[in-house]
Scaffold this active site. Structure first.
Site, PDB file in Angstrom:
ATOM      1  N   CYS A 275       0.807  -1.223   0.000  1.00 28.03           N
ATOM      2  CA  CYS A 275       0.000   0.000   0.000  1.00 28.03           C
ATOM      3  C   CYS A 275       0.839   1.272   0.000  1.00 28.03           C
ATOM      4  O   CYS A 275       0.560   2.207  -0.751  1.00 28.03           O
ATOM      5  CB  CYS A 275      -0.989   0.001   1.159  1.00 28.03           C
ATOM      6  SG  CYS A 275      -0.244   0.068   2.812  1.00 28.03           S
TER       7      CYS A 275
ATOM      8  N   HIS B 127      -5.926   1.454  -3.759  1.00 29.22           N
ATOM      9  CA  HIS B 127      -4.938   0.994  -2.783  1.00 29.22           C
ATOM     10  C   HIS B 127      -4.422  -0.381  -3.188  1.00 29.22           C
ATOM     11  O   HIS B 127      -5.008  -1.053  -4.031  1.00 29.22           O
ATOM     12  CB  HIS B 127      -5.557   0.935  -1.380  1.00 29.22           C
ATOM     13  CG  HIS B 127      -6.723  -0.007  -1.272  1.00 29.22           C
ATOM     14  ND1 HIS B 127      -6.769  -1.009  -0.358  1.00 29.22           N
ATOM     15  CD2 HIS B 127      -7.879  -0.089  -1.979  1.00 29.22           C
ATOM     16  CE1 HIS B 127      -7.912  -1.674  -0.474  1.00 29.22           C
ATOM     17  NE2 HIS B 127      -8.601  -1.137  -1.460  1.00 29.22           N
TER      18      HIS B 127
ATOM     19  N   HIS C 185      -2.423   0.966   7.012  1.00 26.33           N
ATOM     20  CA  HIS C 185      -2.819   0.906   5.607  1.00 26.33           C
ATOM     21  C   HIS C 185      -3.106   2.318   5.093  1.00 26.33           C
ATOM     22  O   HIS C 185      -3.603   3.161   5.832  1.00 26.33           O
ATOM     23  CB  HIS C 185      -4.065   0.027   5.448  1.00 26.33           C
ATOM     24  CG  HIS C 185      -4.417  -0.293   4.036  1.00 26.33           C
ATOM     25  ND1 HIS C 185      -3.581  -1.006   3.206  1.00 26.33           N
ATOM     26  CD2 HIS C 185      -5.518   0.008   3.300  1.00 26.33           C
ATOM     27  CE1 HIS C 185      -4.168  -1.134   2.019  1.00 26.33           C
ATOM     28  NE2 HIS C 185      -5.334  -0.519   2.057  1.00 26.33           N
TER      29      HIS C 185
END
Length: 190
Positions: A84, A148, A136
């Site tokens: 990510c 993402h 994240h």
């Protein structure tokens, strides 16, 4: 497979527009690039599930489209596999010409918090997934959708999904001071 079919459809629609403009007078030929951009914008907004009126940065949407389906790999930074923060770093370098940090927590230190309702295209979204700290990061596209690199690879998801709404922490916009600092660093001879 689905992505390939959609790419082929876009290719043929662009060819059709080009064929029409070759037989048209010069006035029409001048409109062709605008029409092609409009077609591409419409196509990408439909694929990504984002309203056409929120799609202003074609470079952002093209970048995301090119990376969709790239497999996840922790610490990865290429089309062979990416995580990510690596995806976010690549996107900011190639779309916004900004070299941001590599870790989601470090990236968060570079932003000013933004309410979920105030997010704009290109803002960052941060999550605390089964953790007390940020674990994240993704890039906001509009209409509560974000791009993402998840465990299933690079994808577009909704902030309204039960999973992501449960773990959503904050949105963020790159601080002006960091933007200036990054631009100054780029301008200095090496």
């Amino acid at each position: 497979m689905k992505k390939t079919v959609l790419a082929i459809a876009l290719f043929f629609s662009v060819l059709a527009v080009q064929a029409q403009t070759k037989t048209a007078p010069n006035k029409e030929a001048d409109k062709a690039p605008e029409e092609q951009e409009s077609l591409a914008k419409d196509y990408l907004s439909q694929i990504m599930g984002v309203a056409l009126n929120t799609t202003s940065n074609m470079k952002l949407f093209s970048f995301v489209y090119d990376w969709i389906g790239t497999p996840y790999r922790f610490g990865g930074g290429s089309k062979k596999g990416i995580d990510c923060s690596g995806f976010t770093k690549q996107l900011y370098e190639q779309v916004f010409n900004l070299d941001i940090k590599r870790n989601s927590r470090d990236i968060f230190s570079m932003v000013s918090p933004v309410k979920k309702t105030d997010l704009k295209e290109g803002d960052l979204v941060f999550f605390k997934i089964r953790s007390r700290s940020i674990s994240h990061v993704g890039i906001y596209l509009g209409d509560n959708r974000f791009a993402h690199a998840s465990s299933r690879g690079v994808a577009i998801s909704s902030l309204d999904d039960n999973y992501y709404s449960r773990y959503f922490y904050k949105g963020g916009r790159l601080l002006a001071s960091f933007k200036k600092e990054l631009e100054i660093t780029e301008d200095q001879p090496q």
